[in-house]
Design an enzyme around this catalytic site. Structure first.
Site, PDB file in Angstrom:
ATOM      1  N   TYR A   1      -0.583  -3.144   3.718  1.00 59.74           N
ATOM      2  CA  TYR A   1       0.526  -3.702   2.570  1.00 59.74           C
ATOM      3  C   TYR A   1       1.329  -4.589   3.351  1.00 59.74           C
ATOM      4  O   TYR A   1       1.591  -5.870   3.071  1.00 59.74           O
ATOM      5  CB  TYR A   1       1.383  -2.359   2.434  1.00 59.74           C
ATOM      6  CG  TYR A   1       2.947  -2.782   1.923  1.00 59.74           C
ATOM      7  CD1 TYR A   1       2.731  -3.449   0.848  1.00 59.74           C
ATOM      8  CD2 TYR A   1       4.014  -2.739   2.540  1.00 59.74           C
ATOM      9  CE1 TYR A   1       3.965  -3.808   0.161  1.00 59.74           C
ATOM     10  CE2 TYR A   1       5.058  -3.178   2.147  1.00 59.74           C
ATOM     11  CZ  TYR A   1       5.236  -3.763   0.885  1.00 59.74           C
ATOM     12  OH  TYR A   1       6.472  -4.058   0.475  1.00 59.74           O
TER      13      TYR A   1
ATOM     14  N   LYS B   1       1.991  -9.096   2.891  1.00 57.04           N
ATOM     15  CA  LYS B   1       3.455  -9.825   2.687  1.00 57.04           C
ATOM     16  C   LYS B   1       3.141 -10.921   3.811  1.00 57.04           C
ATOM     17  O   LYS B   1       3.634 -11.869   3.724  1.00 57.04           O
ATOM     18  CB  LYS B   1       4.421  -8.630   3.194  1.00 57.04           C
ATOM     19  CG  LYS B   1       4.724  -7.776   2.113  1.00 57.04           C
ATOM     20  CD  LYS B   1       5.234  -8.291   0.843  1.00 57.04           C
ATOM     21  CE  LYS B   1       5.411  -7.241  -0.295  1.00 57.04           C
ATOM     22  NZ  LYS B   1       5.428  -7.805  -1.503  1.00 57.04           N
TER      23      LYS B   1
ATOM     24  N   SER C   1       9.228  -8.432   2.849  1.00 62.39           N
ATOM     25  CA  SER C   1       9.799  -7.164   3.514  1.00 62.39           C
ATOM     26  C   SER C   1       9.863  -7.057   4.963  1.00 62.39           C
ATOM     27  O   SER C   1       9.308  -7.796   5.724  1.00 62.39           O
ATOM     28  CB  SER C   1       8.831  -5.901   3.371  1.00 62.39           C
ATOM     29  OG  SER C   1       8.986  -4.802   3.799  1.00 62.39           O
TER      30      SER C   1
HETATM   31  P1  NAD Z   1       7.761  -1.700  -8.281  1.00 62.74           P
HETATM   32  O1  NAD Z   1       6.451  -1.008  -8.157  1.00 62.74           O
HETATM   33  O2  NAD Z   1       9.011  -0.732  -8.856  1.00 62.74           O
HETATM   34  O3  NAD Z   1       7.664  -3.011  -8.973  1.00 62.74           O
HETATM   35  C1  NAD Z   1       6.669  -3.820  -8.809  1.00 62.74           C
HETATM   36  C2  NAD Z   1       6.093  -4.151 -10.462  1.00 62.74           C
HETATM   37  O4  NAD Z   1       4.961  -5.033 -10.246  1.00 62.74           O
HETATM   38  C3  NAD Z   1       5.729  -2.909 -11.050  1.00 62.74           C
HETATM   39  O5  NAD Z   1       6.495  -2.993 -12.346  1.00 62.74           O
HETATM   40  C4  NAD Z   1       4.104  -3.177 -11.361  1.00 62.74           C
HETATM   41  O6  NAD Z   1       3.675  -2.503 -12.626  1.00 62.74           O
HETATM   42  C5  NAD Z   1       4.040  -4.567 -11.127  1.00 62.74           C
HETATM   43  N1  NAD Z   1       2.895  -5.105 -10.648  1.00 62.74           N
HETATM   44  C6  NAD Z   1       1.902  -4.839  -9.568  1.00 62.74           C
HETATM   45  N2  NAD Z   1       0.745  -5.408  -9.793  1.00 62.74           N
HETATM   46  C7  NAD Z   1       0.944  -6.259 -10.703  1.00 62.74           C
HETATM   47  C8  NAD Z   1      -0.048  -7.464 -11.303  1.00 62.74           C
HETATM   48  N3  NAD Z   1      -1.211  -7.708 -10.614  1.00 62.74           N
HETATM   49  N4  NAD Z   1       0.504  -7.955 -12.343  1.00 62.74           N
HETATM   50  C9  NAD Z   1       1.582  -7.946 -12.849  1.00 62.74           C
HETATM   51  N5  NAD Z   1       2.369  -6.730 -12.472  1.00 62.74           N
HETATM   52  C10 NAD Z   1       2.103  -6.248 -11.346  1.00 62.74           C
HETATM   53  O7  NAD Z   1       8.334  -2.050  -6.723  1.00 62.74           O
HETATM   54  P2  NAD Z   1       9.813  -2.493  -6.190  1.00 62.74           P
HETATM   55  O8  NAD Z   1      10.379  -1.574  -5.187  1.00 62.74           O
HETATM   56  O9  NAD Z   1      10.550  -2.969  -7.304  1.00 62.74           O
HETATM   57  O10 NAD Z   1       9.355  -4.056  -5.200  1.00 62.74           O
HETATM   58  C11 NAD Z   1       9.188  -5.062  -5.939  1.00 62.74           C
HETATM   59  C12 NAD Z   1       8.824  -5.911  -4.828  1.00 62.74           C
HETATM   60  O11 NAD Z   1       9.612  -5.858  -3.620  1.00 62.74           O
HETATM   61  C13 NAD Z   1       7.163  -5.567  -4.350  1.00 62.74           C
HETATM   62  O12 NAD Z   1       6.516  -6.742  -3.932  1.00 62.74           O
HETATM   63  C14 NAD Z   1       7.547  -4.861  -2.970  1.00 62.74           C
HETATM   64  O13 NAD Z   1       6.525  -5.008  -2.221  1.00 62.74           O
HETATM   65  C15 NAD Z   1       8.742  -5.512  -2.528  1.00 62.74           C
HETATM   66  N6  NAD Z   1       9.533  -4.536  -1.437  1.00 62.74           N
HETATM   67  C16 NAD Z   1       9.909  -3.559  -2.084  1.00 62.74           C
HETATM   68  C17 NAD Z   1      10.701  -2.495  -1.161  1.00 62.74           C
HETATM   69  C18 NAD Z   1      11.094  -1.286  -1.484  1.00 62.74           C
HETATM   70  O14 NAD Z   1      11.449  -0.199  -0.650  1.00 62.74           O
HETATM   71  N7  NAD Z   1      11.295  -0.806  -2.852  1.00 62.74           N
HETATM   72  C19 NAD Z   1      10.820  -3.027   0.181  1.00 62.74           C
HETATM   73  C20 NAD Z   1      10.562  -4.318   0.615  1.00 62.74           C
HETATM   74  C21 NAD Z   1       9.601  -4.983  -0.228  1.00 62.74           C
HETATM   75  C1  UD1 Z   2       8.709   2.542   4.567  1.00 56.68           C
HETATM   76  C2  UD1 Z   2       7.325   1.775   5.272  1.00 56.68           C
HETATM   77  C3  UD1 Z   2       7.523   0.321   5.256  1.00 56.68           C
HETATM   78  C4  UD1 Z   2       8.135  -0.249   4.092  1.00 56.68           C
HETATM   79  C5  UD1 Z   2       9.491   0.505   3.691  1.00 56.68           C
HETATM   80  C6  UD1 Z   2      10.379   0.150   2.384  1.00 56.68           C
HETATM   81  C7  UD1 Z   2       6.011   3.306   6.441  1.00 56.68           C
HETATM   82  C8  UD1 Z   2       5.265   3.545   7.730  1.00 56.68           C
HETATM   83  N1  UD1 Z   2       6.783   2.406   6.238  1.00 56.68           N
HETATM   84  O1  UD1 Z   2       9.426   2.148   5.723  1.00 56.68           O
HETATM   85  O2  UD1 Z   2       6.372  -0.552   5.428  1.00 56.68           O
HETATM   86  O3  UD1 Z   2       8.407  -1.762   4.078  1.00 56.68           O
HETATM   87  O4  UD1 Z   2       9.025   1.990   3.552  1.00 56.68           O
HETATM   88  O5  UD1 Z   2       9.542   0.326   1.504  1.00 56.68           O
HETATM   89  O6  UD1 Z   2       5.710   3.995   5.577  1.00 56.68           O
HETATM   90  N2  UD1 Z   2      11.647   9.973   6.245  1.00 56.68           N
HETATM   91  C9  UD1 Z   2      11.576  11.340   6.620  1.00 56.68           C
HETATM   92  N3  UD1 Z   2      10.922  12.224   5.531  1.00 56.68           N
HETATM   93  C10 UD1 Z   2      10.608  11.717   4.512  1.00 56.68           C
HETATM   94  C11 UD1 Z   2      10.392  10.216   4.212  1.00 56.68           C
HETATM   95  C12 UD1 Z   2      10.986   9.474   5.224  1.00 56.68           C
HETATM   96  O7  UD1 Z   2      12.282  11.816   7.567  1.00 56.68           O
HETATM   97  O8  UD1 Z   2       9.993  12.316   3.622  1.00 56.68           O
HETATM   98  C13 UD1 Z   2      12.148   9.189   7.354  1.00 56.68           C
HETATM   99  C14 UD1 Z   2      11.251   8.082   8.035  1.00 56.68           C
HETATM  100  O9  UD1 Z   2      10.457   8.580   9.533  1.00 56.68           O
HETATM  101  C15 UD1 Z   2      12.355   6.962   8.406  1.00 56.68           C
HETATM  102  C16 UD1 Z   2      13.310   6.856   7.272  1.00 56.68           C
HETATM  103  O10 UD1 Z   2      13.294   8.349   6.886  1.00 56.68           O
HETATM  104  O11 UD1 Z   2      13.144   7.152   9.691  1.00 56.68           O
HETATM  105  C17 UD1 Z   2      13.254   5.927   6.253  1.00 56.68           C
HETATM  106  O12 UD1 Z   2      11.858   6.028   5.887  1.00 56.68           O
HETATM  107  P1  UD1 Z   2      11.280   5.218   4.275  1.00 56.68           P
HETATM  108  O13 UD1 Z   2      12.317   5.582   3.397  1.00 56.68           O
HETATM  109  O14 UD1 Z   2      10.100   5.788   4.290  1.00 56.68           O
HETATM  110  O15 UD1 Z   2      11.638   3.744   4.818  1.00 56.68           O
HETATM  111  P2  UD1 Z   2      10.905   3.086   6.429  1.00 56.68           P
HETATM  112  O16 UD1 Z   2      10.441   3.979   7.104  1.00 56.68           O
HETATM  113  O17 UD1 Z   2      11.740   2.019   6.816  1.00 56.68           O
END
Ligand code: NAD
Ligand code: UD1
Length: 338
Positions: free
Chosen positions: A147, A151, A124
């Site tokens: 979190y 990573k 991430s």
């Molecule tokens: P998500 O929660 O929708 O998907 C993660 C999946 O992993 C879920 O289906 C959950 O049930 C499963 N899981 C969690 N722990 C487990 C375990 N111990 N064993 C088996 N299954 C398990 O999340 P997502 O948004 O699809 O994210 C996927 C990955 O990408 C995550 O590692 C997350 O940290 C990373 N990521 C997500 C974002 C985002 O904004 N969505 C941003 C950066 C990184």
């Molecule tokens: C958040 C996480 C980051 C994670 C990323 C993707 C925090 C502090 N950071 O980041 O670790 O990797 O999501 O999952 O939680 N915002 C509002 N109102 C809301 C929600 C968000 O104004 O209700 C604003 C935030 O201040 C920011 C932008 O929207 O400026 C995006 O927020 P968000 O979607 O939470 O993503 P990140 O801040 O990038």
């Protein structure tokens, strides 16, 4: 190719499974369904007309993991499974380290045991901490919450592993802000409880589930005073994983690669995008800054283009209209499905 996808029932995993199946890969999914529902995989099968080999297994269950590895014999693993809520990780750090870090240790051990050493990992942009944009992969790392630390720690473990054995090929994909949904509206992000992230919150306001958006800071040093992020369509992100799997053999050991568009969008620009896509007004109120937030974050996506031949193709309008189609067709996510 035979590909094992951990966390494949989740948001990004399910979209990646669609792209893998659509091009003919054989897909095995491991998921404990702690943050997802099996319905997402049924819909993946419906969209592609192909079967997913699904195993409800926890990564912390090493014998269970070994059993699936032995049957599936994957050539590559895409590792999405993990817990991802920042606030929850501050309250329950041990659960995050146990699930994310120990889960990954089990996974790479189980892979090595069957001779599979090709891994794509969901990292991430959070590993850049408070770094200044445009963020390049060589920027110093620094996580601000448990979190993010999981990573970072997993990235370090992968670097050590690749240094110890040159047979490993590992891509650490640093995602910026994934949003949007499959254009069919069949699968999308299904947050449990109150959404933490901006897009799902805005969608729930637009659909009438929440009264208004709280904008976390309107006095940031940005043109409209609200935070700027690099939003990335989840289908582009899914395709980035296919490009990474295909290029693993050409990577030297363990390589970190940004997946982002390189473009910044403010909170109010995203709100306008959802209003255009939905035809609904999204009421919002200024609120105080969220702790740990930065003003501006966006990627330098050059390395992904150079190493993987990947660039994001879909813009903000597609992100908003695809997200809206999913939201309006599934106002309660997968929960309402039979
Ligand atoms: P998500 O929660 O929708 O998907 C993660 C999946 O992993 C879920 O289906 C959950 O049930 C499963 N899981 C969690 N722990 C487990 C375990 N111990 N064993 C088996 N299954 C398990 O999340 P997502 O948004 O699809 O994210 C996927 C990955 O990408 C995550 O590692 C997350 O940290 C990373 N990521 C997500 C974002 C985002 O904004 N969505 C941003 C950066 C990184
Ligand atoms: C958040 C996480 C980051 C994670 C990323 C993707 C925090 C502090 N950071 O980041 O670790 O990797 O999501 O999952 O939680 N915002 C509002 N109102 C809301 C929600 C968000 O104004 O209700 C604003 C935030 O201040 C920011 C932008 O929207 O400026 C995006 O927020 P968000 O979607 O939470 O993503 P990140 O801040 O990038």
């Amino acid at each position: 190719m035979r590909i094992l996808v951990t966390g494949g029932a989740g948001y990004i995993g399910s979209h990646t499974c669609v792209e893998l199946l659509a091009r003919g890969d054989a897909v095995t999914v491991i998921d404990n369904l702690s943050n997802s529902r099996e319905e997402s995989l049924r819909r993946v099968e419906g969209l592609t007309g192909r079967e997913v080999d699904f195993h409800r297994v926890d990564l912390l269950d090493r014998p269970g993991l070994d059993r699936v590895m032995a049957i599936a014999q994957p050539e590559s693993v895409i590792h999405f499974a993990g817990l991802k809520a920042v606030g929850e990780s501050v309250r329950e750090p041990l659960r995050y380290h146990q699930n994310n870090v120990a889960g990954t240790l089990h996974l790479v051990e189980a892979m090595a045991a069957i001779g599979c050493r090709r891994l794509v990992f969901s990292s991430s942009a959070t590993v850049y901490g408070h770094g200044a944009p445009p963020l390049r992969e060589a920027a110093p790392l620094g996580a601000t919450n448990p979190y993010g630390k999981t990573k970072w720690i997993i990235e370090e473990i992968c670097r050590d592993l690749a240094a110890s054995d040159p047979a490993w090929r590992i891509a650490l994909l640093r995602y910026f802000n994934p949003v949007g949904a499959h254009p069919s509206g069949q699968i999308g992000e299904d947050p449990q409880g109150l959404p933490n992230n901006l897009m799902p919150y805005v969608l729930q306001v637009a659909v009438g589930r929440l009264p208004h958006l709280n904008v976390f800071g309107t006095d940031w040093p940005t043109p409209d005073g609200t935070g700027i992020r690099d939003y990335l369509h989840v289908v582009d992100l899914a395709r980035g994983h296919l490009a990474a799997v295909d290029h693993l053999d050409r990577l030297a050991g363990c390589v970190a690669i940004n997946l982002g568009t390189g473009r910044g969008t403010s909170v109010l620009e995203l709100v306008s995008g959802v209003e255009r896509a939905s035809g609904k007004r999204v009421p919002w109120q200024p609120s105080s800054r969220r702790s740990g937030d930065v003003a501006v974050s966006f990627a330098d996506p050059t390395l992904a283009k150079e190493l993987l031949g990947w660039t994001a193709e879909l813009g903000l309008d597609a992100m908003c209209s695809d997200a809206w189609r999913w939201q309006v067709g599934n106002p309660r996510g997968f929960a309402a499905a039979p």
